[in-house]
Design a protein around this motif. Structure first.
Motif, short mmCIF file in Angstrom:
data_model
loop_
_atom_site.label_atom_id
_atom_site.label_comp_id
_atom_site.label_asym_id
_atom_site.label_seq_id
_atom_site.Cartn_x
_atom_site.Cartn_y
_atom_site.Cartn_z
N PHE A 66 -11.80 1.40 -19.29
CA PHE A 66 -12.87 0.39 -19.30
C PHE A 66 -12.37 -1.04 -19.03
N ALA A 67 -11.07 -1.25 -19.10
CA ALA A 67 -10.43 -2.54 -18.78
C ALA A 67 -11.02 -3.69 -19.59
N GLU A 68 -11.34 -4.80 -18.92
CA GLU A 68 -11.67 -6.06 -19.64
C GLU A 68 -13.12 -6.06 -20.13
N THR A 69 -13.40 -5.20 -21.10
CA THR A 69 -14.77 -4.98 -21.53
C THR A 69 -15.47 -6.25 -22.01
N LEU A 70 -14.82 -7.02 -22.88
CA LEU A 70 -15.46 -8.20 -23.46
C LEU A 70 -15.80 -9.21 -22.37
N GLU A 143 -9.84 -2.34 -24.74
CA GLU A 143 -10.29 -3.28 -25.75
C GLU A 143 -11.70 -2.89 -26.20
N ARG A 144 -11.94 -3.07 -27.47
CA ARG A 144 -13.22 -2.68 -28.03
C ARG A 144 -14.31 -3.62 -27.54
N HIS A 151 -23.49 1.51 -26.15
CA HIS A 151 -24.06 2.41 -25.14
C HIS A 151 -23.03 3.37 -24.57
N GLU A 152 -21.86 3.46 -25.21
CA GLU A 152 -20.79 4.37 -24.77
C GLU A 152 -20.29 4.03 -23.37
N LEU A 153 -20.39 2.78 -23.02
CA LEU A 153 -19.88 2.32 -21.74
C LEU A 153 -18.63 1.45 -21.90
#
Lengths: 225, 360
Positions: A66-70, A143-144, A151-153
Motif C-alpha cells: 500500500f506504500a505511502e497510505t497516509l 504504514e497504517r 475500507h481494507e484499502l
C-alpha cells in the motif's frame, strides 16, 4: 537449487500512533526540516537503512502493498485543490527515495515492487536474478492508514523489514534458496509482507511453495539471533 | 542472446499500426480536456477513454483484453514463462473514484493487486508474475530483468505487460506541479517555458532466446537520487546510464528519447546524447501520444519496432524551432539507414533506463 546467504535481517514495528520513543529513534537521522516532510514509511526506511552502506555493487529491492497510505489519504482529500507535495510523495517508491535523496545516494539497480499475493516471492525472485550484485538489499514496509484502512484499502500496521543477501556465507545468519515447485510440500504463497517479517523475527525455517512460482525457503543457523 | 519476438501497443491514435501512421504524418492525438475530467483548467491529454469513471468496472478493462487477444494464453504466468507487469497507475483511477463517491463496489479495482488479479483472470494467466512500479522507468526494469532471466537460462520466454490509463489522480497531480499546464508540449524545443502532455497507453513485448531480426543487446539502469522532481544539474545521471550503452554500440544508431517537453531534462538528455552519440538522430513521440507514464517504455518500443518493420521512423512530433541541439530530428527518416536503436526513459527521483536494440 540456487542460494543466497542472509548477512543481515532486521525488522521494526511502530505503534498505531508511533510513540515518542519510536520517533526518537529517527530524530537524529535526518535534519528536522526534512524529517517533518517525510512520510511515516520514509522514516521507517530511514531507521532500517541507518548504517547500511549502498554502493554501485548493491542492488536494492523495495516492496510494499500500500506504500505511502497516509499521504495518499491526504492527497485524495485535497481535491479539487490538489496538493503538489502530496502527489509527489505518494508516487511509489517514495519512501526509499526520501532516504536516498537526503543522503544524495545514487544507485544503479533499484527495483520497486508492489502487489500483495506472492509479494515476498516477487522480491526473492528479483534478488536471485540480481546475481551479479555483491549485495542485495530487500526492504519492505507498510504504514497504517485511517479511512483507507477502515475500507481494507490500506495496512492496519506500521511495520518494516530489511534483508541483506549475498553469495558470502561467512558470518551469515542462514540462507534463502530457490528451487522448482516441491510436490511433497504444502502449497503456500505469501500475501503481503507479514510473512517476511515473521521469518525475520522468529528465525524459524519457513518456505513459500507454488506450482507457478516454485519454492523459496528460509534456513536459519541454529543459535543465531 | 535475447530477442524480441513481438510487441504491440494501443494509444489514443489506435493500435500499433495506426499509431505509427499518425506519428509519421506528424499528427497529435492531444486534445484540451478539463484536468479533473469535468472541471478545472484545460490541459492537453491523449485519451482512449474518458478521464472520469462512471461505472464501477474500470472503463479500460475490456478494451485492454480486446486489444491483445493473442495474449489470452494460459502459458503466460507459468514457471518458465513469467509475466512482468510494468506500470505506474494500476488501480489509482478506481481509488480516486472511490474517494469521491465512496461506492464500495469500486474496491476490487482500487488496489494494484486487485486490478492485476482481474487482468490475470480475464487473460487466463498463471501466478508467476512480478509487479514493478517505478514511475516512467517501470518498463525498462521489466525488460532488464526479463532479459537477465533469459540469459541465465532460468526461463523460456517472458511477457512484459504495461498499461496506464489516466485519471484525475494523476492529471491533477501533474497539473499541481505546473508541468501539465494549458500549453501544448514541444519536446526538445528551446522555448521560454516547458510543458508536458499525458496519454493513455498499453503495450506488451515478448522476449525469448529464439532468433528474430530484433535483438536486445543490453540494458542500463541508474538512479540519481539527487532530488525528487529534477535531475542532477550537470546531467551526470544521463551520462551514467548512457556510458555502458556507448561501449556496446557498434553500428549506426538512432535514439528514441524520453523527451516529455520539460526544458531542463530535455536539454540534459539531448546534451548527453549528442556528447556520446554525436551522429545519432534523437526523437521523441510524446508530442503525438502524450506521456503514457509507466507504460511509456513498452508503448514506445512497440512503435519503434513497427517503425523498423515498416522502414520509417517518425521524427519529433510537436517540436518547434529553435531546437535544443543539432542531434534532434524533427522529420521522419529511414530506419534502414541504421541498424541500432537506443530507447531512453527517465522518471522522478532521477531514475533512468536505457535499452540498446540491434536489428536487421
Amino acid at each position: 537449487m540456487s542460494k543466497l546467504y542472509i548477512n543481515e535481517a532486521k525488522s521494526l514495528h511502530w505503534d498505531d500512533t508511533p510513540s515518542s520513543d519510536q520517533m526518537a529513534q529517527v530524530k537524529d537521522l535526518f535534519p528536522s526540516k526534512i524529517r517533518r516532510r517525510m512520510t511515516r514509511l520514509g522514516l521507517m526506511m530511514g531507521e532500517l537503512l541507518h548504517g547500511v552502506e549502498i554502493d554501485s555493487n548493491t542492488s536494492i529491492i523495495y516492496v510494499s502493498t500500500f506504500a505511502e497510505t497516509l499521504t495518499i489519504e491526504k492527497y485524495l482529500k485535497s481535491f479539487p485543490f490538489v496538493s503538489p507535495q502530496g502527489f509527489q510523495m505518494s508516487i511509489h517508491p517514495s519512501s526509499v527515495e526520501q532516504v536516498c535523496v537526503n543522503r544524495k545516494q545514487p544507485m544503479d539497480r533499484f527495483f520497486p515492487i508492489t502487489g500483495k499475493f506472492g509479494l515476498v516471492e516477487m522480491a526473492l525472485n528479483t534478488a536471485f536474478l540480481e546475481n551479479n550484485a555483491e549485495r542485495i538489499i530487500i526492504l519492505g514496509g507498510e504504514e497504517r492508514g485511517t479511512w483507507l484502512t477502515d475500507h481494507e484499502l490500506a495496512s492496519e500496521i506500521n511495520e518494516a523489514s530489511l534483508l541483506i543477501l549475498s553469495k558470502n556465507e561467512k558470518s551469515s545468519l542462514g540462507y534463502v534458496s530457490k528451487s522448482n515447485f516441491d510436490t511433497n510440500s504444502h502449497e503456500f504463497q505469501s500475501s503481503g509482507l507479514k510473512e517476511l517479517k515473521t521469518a525475520i523475527d522468529q528465525k524459524k525455517d519457513t518456505y513459500f511453495n507454488s506450482l507457478d512460482r516454485g519454492k523459496y525457503e528460509f534456513h536459519w543457523k541454529i543459535g543465531n539471533e | 542472446m535475447v530477442f524480441i519476438q513481438g510487441s504491440r501497443c494501443i494509444t489514443a491514435h489506435g493500435d500499433t499500426s495506426d499509431t505509427l501512421d499518425s506519428l509519421l504524418l506528424g499528427k497529435s492525438a492531444l486534445k484540451k480536456v478539463p484536468v479533473l475530467g469535468d472541471e478545472g483548467d484545460e490541459v492537453p491529454l491523449a485519451l482512449i477513454h474518458p478521464l472520469k469513471m462512471s461505472n464501477t468496472t474500470p472503463r479500460w478493462l475490456n478494451s485492454l483484453v480486446n486489444a491483445f487477444p493473442n495474449l489470452q494464453d494460459s502459458k503466460w504466468g507459468s514457471y518458465n514463462r513469467p509475466i512482468f507487469f510494468t506500470s505506474s497507475n494500476y488501480g489509482v483511477d478506481s481509488l480516486y473514484a472511490f474517494s469521491q463517491d465512496e461506492d464500495t463496489s469500486r474496491k476490487d479495482f482500487a488496489t494494484t493487486h486487485g486490478v492485476i488479479e482481474k487482468i490475470r483472470s480475464l487473460f487466463g494467466w498463471g501466478e508467476n508474475f512480478s509487479i514493478f512500479s517505478h514511475a516512467c522507468v517501470s518498463g525498462g526494469l521489466g525488460i532488464d530483468l526479463a532479459s537477465k532471466a533469459l540469459k541465465d537460462d532460468e526461463i523460456d520466454e517472458a511477457l512484459i505487460f504495461s498499461f496506464d490509463f489516466l485519471s484525475p489522480f494523476v492529471t491533477g497531480g501533474f497539473h499541481s506541479l505546473k508541468i501539465l499546464n494549458g500549453e501544448t508540449p514541444a519536446p526538445f524545443s528551446d522555448r521560454e517555458f516547458g510543458s508536458i502532455a499525458l496519454g493513455d497507453g498499453a503495450a506488451y513485448c515478448i522476449l525469448s532466446k529464439q532468433k528474430s531480426n530484433i535483438q536486445l543487446i543490453c540494458s542500463s539502469l541508474y538512479n540519481e537520487m539527487d532530488s525528487f522532481t529534477g535531475n542532477e544539474e550537470t546531467g551526470s545521471g544521463f551520462d551514467s546510464v548512457l556510458l555502458p550503452i556507448s561501449k556496446l554500440s557498434k553500428g549506426d544508431l538512432w535514439i528514441k528519447g524520453h523527451g516529455t517537453g520539460t526544458l531542463e531534462a530535455g536539454f540534459l538528455e539531448s546534451n548527453a546524447c549528442l556528447k556520446l552519440f554525436p551522429d545519432s538522430p534523437l526523437v521523441s513521440w510524446k508530442g503525438g501520444i502524450g506521456h503514457t507514464l509507466g507504460s511509456c517504455a513498452v508503448v514506445e518500443l512497440a512503435i519503434a519496432i513497427e517503425a523498423i518493420s515498416n522502414g520509417e521512423a517518425p521524427g519529433t512530433v510537436g517540436a518547434i524551432e529553435p531546437l535544443m541541439n543539432s542531434n534532434i530530428e524533427k522529420d521522419k527518416f529511414k530506419t534502414s539507414d541504421f541498424n541500432e536503436l537506443l530507447m531512453l526513459s527517465n522518471a522522478f527521483g532521477g531514475a533512468h533506463s536505457a535499452l540498446l536494440v540491434r536489428y536487421e
